[in-house]
Design a protein around this motif. Structure first.
Motif, PDB file in Angstrom:
ATOM      1  N   ILE A  32      -7.167  13.793 -34.379  1.00 30.55           N
ATOM      2  CA  ILE A  32      -7.974  15.116 -34.374  1.00 30.55           C
ATOM      3  C   ILE A  32      -7.211  16.090 -33.366  1.00 30.55           C
ATOM      4  O   ILE A  32      -7.050  15.683 -32.304  1.00 30.55           O
ATOM      5  N   GLY A  33      -6.860  17.408 -33.888  1.00 30.49           N
ATOM      6  CA  GLY A  33      -6.253  18.289 -33.069  1.00 30.49           C
ATOM      7  C   GLY A  33      -4.858  18.288 -33.270  1.00 30.49           C
ATOM      8  O   GLY A  33      -3.985  19.184 -32.907  1.00 30.49           O
ATOM      9  N   TYR A  34      -4.123  17.307 -33.813  1.00 25.65           N
ATOM     10  CA  TYR A  34      -2.623  17.094 -33.779  1.00 25.65           C
ATOM     11  C   TYR A  34      -2.131  17.106 -35.097  1.00 25.65           C
ATOM     12  O   TYR A  34      -0.932  16.908 -35.305  1.00 25.65           O
ATOM     13  N   ASP A  37      -1.258  21.833 -40.077  1.00 29.33           N
ATOM     14  CA  ASP A  37      -2.239  22.797 -41.066  1.00 29.33           C
ATOM     15  C   ASP A  37      -1.852  22.252 -42.518  1.00 29.33           C
ATOM     16  O   ASP A  37      -2.918  22.190 -43.192  1.00 29.33           O
ATOM     17  N   LYS A  40      -4.216  19.061 -42.902  1.00 29.60           N
ATOM     18  CA  LYS A  40      -5.567  18.827 -42.518  1.00 29.60           C
ATOM     19  C   LYS A  40      -6.633  18.821 -43.615  1.00 29.60           C
ATOM     20  O   LYS A  40      -7.400  18.161 -43.327  1.00 29.60           O
ATOM     21  N   GLU A  44      -8.928  15.723 -42.964  1.00 27.77           N
ATOM     22  CA  GLU A  44     -10.341  15.876 -42.769  1.00 27.77           C
ATOM     23  C   GLU A  44     -11.055  15.182 -43.940  1.00 27.77           C
ATOM     24  O   GLU A  44     -12.422  14.688 -43.537  1.00 27.77           O
ATOM     25  N   ASN A  65     -14.123  14.921 -30.301  1.00 21.13           N
ATOM     26  CA  ASN A  65     -12.728  15.435 -30.553  1.00 21.13           C
ATOM     27  C   ASN A  65     -12.783  16.788 -31.349  1.00 21.13           C
ATOM     28  O   ASN A  65     -11.976  17.380 -31.249  1.00 21.13           O
ATOM     29  N   ILE A  66     -13.671  16.704 -32.303  1.00 18.73           N
ATOM     30  CA  ILE A  66     -13.937  17.883 -33.110  1.00 18.73           C
ATOM     31  C   ILE A  66     -14.211  19.057 -32.329  1.00 18.73           C
ATOM     32  O   ILE A  66     -13.972  20.202 -32.511  1.00 18.73           O
ATOM     33  N   LYS A  68     -13.653  19.733 -29.177  1.00 17.06           N
ATOM     34  CA  LYS A  68     -12.526  19.943 -28.324  1.00 17.06           C
ATOM     35  C   LYS A  68     -11.581  20.813 -29.154  1.00 17.06           C
ATOM     36  O   LYS A  68     -10.854  21.562 -28.869  1.00 17.06           O
ATOM     37  N   GLN A  69     -11.379  20.218 -30.617  1.00 14.74           N
ATOM     38  CA  GLN A  69     -10.262  20.887 -31.481  1.00 14.74           C
ATOM     39  C   GLN A  69     -10.946  22.286 -31.764  1.00 14.74           C
ATOM     40  O   GLN A  69     -10.021  23.347 -31.952  1.00 14.74           O
ATOM     41  N   ASN A  70     -12.219  22.754 -31.911  1.00  9.57           N
ATOM     42  CA  ASN A  70     -12.750  23.792 -32.316  1.00  9.57           C
ATOM     43  C   ASN A  70     -12.937  24.883 -31.107  1.00  9.57           C
ATOM     44  O   ASN A  70     -13.202  25.879 -31.287  1.00  9.57           O
TER      45      ASN A  70
END
Length: 71
Positions: A32-34, A37, A40, A44, A65-66, A68-70
């Motif tokens: 998540i986060g890596y 695009d 994704k 998801e 983790n979500i 952190k990503q946002n």
């Protein structure tokens, strides 16, 4: 140490065509986060399919983790 190895292993998948359905939930959570695009949407979608089956520990990691990503 285990999570570091899983994380490094997961990153290697970013450079190849990825079939997320064949990855473990732990691998997906570490990614998540890596994810690029262009990948994704599929990434998801796979996480959404797995969320109801995740353990409480996995759900906690997922939500953390979500967030952190946002940021």
């Amino acid at each position: 140490m285990k999570y570091i190895l899983i994380f490094l292993f997961s990153i290697s998948f970013l450079f190849a065509k990825v079939d997320y359905s064949e990855m473990s939930t732990e691998e997906l959570l570490a990614m998540i986060g890596y994810v690029k695009d262009e990948n994704k949407k599929n990434f998801e979608k796979e996480l959404e399919l797995r969320y109801p089956k995740m353990s409480e520990k996995e759900k906690t990691i997922y939500l953390k983790n979500i967030k952190k990503q946002n940021k």
